[in-house]
Write a protein that holds these residues in place. Sequence first.
Motif, PDB file in Angstrom:
ATOM      1  N   ALA A 191      25.938  69.497  29.960  1.00 46.39           N
ATOM      2  CA  ALA A 191      26.996  70.139  30.734  1.00 46.39           C
ATOM      3  C   ALA A 191      26.514  70.679  32.081  1.00 46.39           C
ATOM      4  O   ALA A 191      27.233  70.611  33.079  1.00 46.39           O
TER       5      ALA A 191
ATOM      6  N   ALA B 238      32.888  72.292  32.490  1.00 51.03           N
ATOM      7  CA  ALA B 238      31.518  71.889  32.159  1.00 51.03           C
ATOM      8  C   ALA B 238      30.544  73.038  32.409  1.00 51.03           C
ATOM      9  O   ALA B 238      29.624  73.277  31.623  1.00 51.03           O
TER      10      ALA B 238
ATOM     11  N   THR C  71      31.244  65.049  26.685  1.00 48.10           N
ATOM     12  CA  THR C  71      30.015  64.339  26.312  1.00 48.10           C
ATOM     13  C   THR C  71      29.936  64.083  24.811  1.00 48.10           C
ATOM     14  O   THR C  71      28.856  63.882  24.265  1.00 48.10           O
TER      15      THR C  71
ATOM     16  N   THR D 112      35.537  74.009  22.436  1.00 48.96           N
ATOM     17  CA  THR D 112      34.509  72.985  22.256  1.00 48.96           C
ATOM     18  C   THR D 112      34.018  72.965  20.820  1.00 48.96           C
ATOM     19  O   THR D 112      33.898  71.899  20.205  1.00 48.96           O
TER      20      THR D 112
ATOM     21  N   ARG E 135      30.939  75.508  29.660  1.00 47.24           N
ATOM     22  CA  ARG E 135      30.335  74.955  28.450  1.00 47.24           C
ATOM     23  C   ARG E 135      28.821  75.082  28.512  1.00 47.24           C
ATOM     24  O   ARG E 135      28.163  75.379  27.501  1.00 47.24           O
ATOM     25  N   ALA E 136      28.248  74.860  29.698  1.00 46.32           N
ATOM     26  CA  ALA E 136      26.797  74.999  29.865  1.00 46.32           C
ATOM     27  C   ALA E 136      26.365  76.443  29.642  1.00 46.32           C
ATOM     28  O   ALA E 136      25.381  76.711  28.949  1.00 46.32           O
TER      29      ALA E 136
ATOM     30  N   ASP F 223      26.040  71.757  24.299  1.00 46.60           N
ATOM     31  CA  ASP F 223      26.201  70.606  25.185  1.00 46.60           C
ATOM     32  C   ASP F 223      25.070  70.619  26.206  1.00 46.60           C
ATOM     33  O   ASP F 223      25.178  71.245  27.269  1.00 46.60           O
TER      34      ASP F 223
END
Length: 277
Positions: free
Chosen positions: A31, A12, A88, A61, A15-16, A28
């Motif tokens: 994230a 996460a 998400t 992703t 991804r952020a 995202d």
Amino acid sequence: MQQPSRTARMVAALRARATERETPLCDDPFARTLAGPGGFEDAARYEKGYPHIELFVALRTALFDRETRRWLARGCTQVVLLGAGLDTRAARLGQKGVRFFEVDHPTTQADKLARLSALPGYPFENATYVPCDFAVNDFVERLDSSGFRADLPALLIWEGVTYYLEEPAVRATLRRIAEKLHPSSVILFDHVGKRMGQGDVRDASSIAARDGVAEMGEPVVFGINHVLPMLYEEGFRRARCASFDEIALNLTGTYDRARTFRFQHAVVASVAEDVWA
């Protein structure tokens, strides 16, 4: 599993970070909250040994998001996230008439829901949360009892999971999908090569990648070089496979052998649906 998944928090965080780049590959907005400080700390440590991990997560992703949109556009009305982690997609890609089912270990799922409670307006209603201990429970039975329609096609997303399972568990999951779900259902997953799975690696980045997740309590135990025989043996008759080198070239226009993405693969498979169309 007694504690929430640390690798899920790390992913996460990655991804952020990828989302916040000037030219992001993925998007995202939830994230960062899901990762928490610990996720970012793990990501920073992991990246020291495997410097291409953020790009890999961004590519995966972006690819899985694109495939989700593609199958929804083709009329799929059920999306199942196996080992959902801190995914998400139900919030980001949900649409009227589509049901998302998030299947995960109760500990990780409870941690996720607690973290999401810090996000005002998060659309919890976009997903049905299905707690499932895969070592004890039958995930198909858990889905059936949660309103899933096994007589209708579904898209199943199995992202970042197979490497942490023994081969019999990977095969059993595939077999259950092929035998119990609608034949036009589609499974989307990723896997690593056999040497990575067995630990027979010599380059520093691959060693660091294995050691990093092992230190988080989630060691890599499975890899396979040629996935088609396994898919065929477990009942699938349609498949499309690509290395992450190919995916990176298509999504970024770049290739770098040092990334070792050639040992990481994504697969789309179905019993009856044409996955090439």
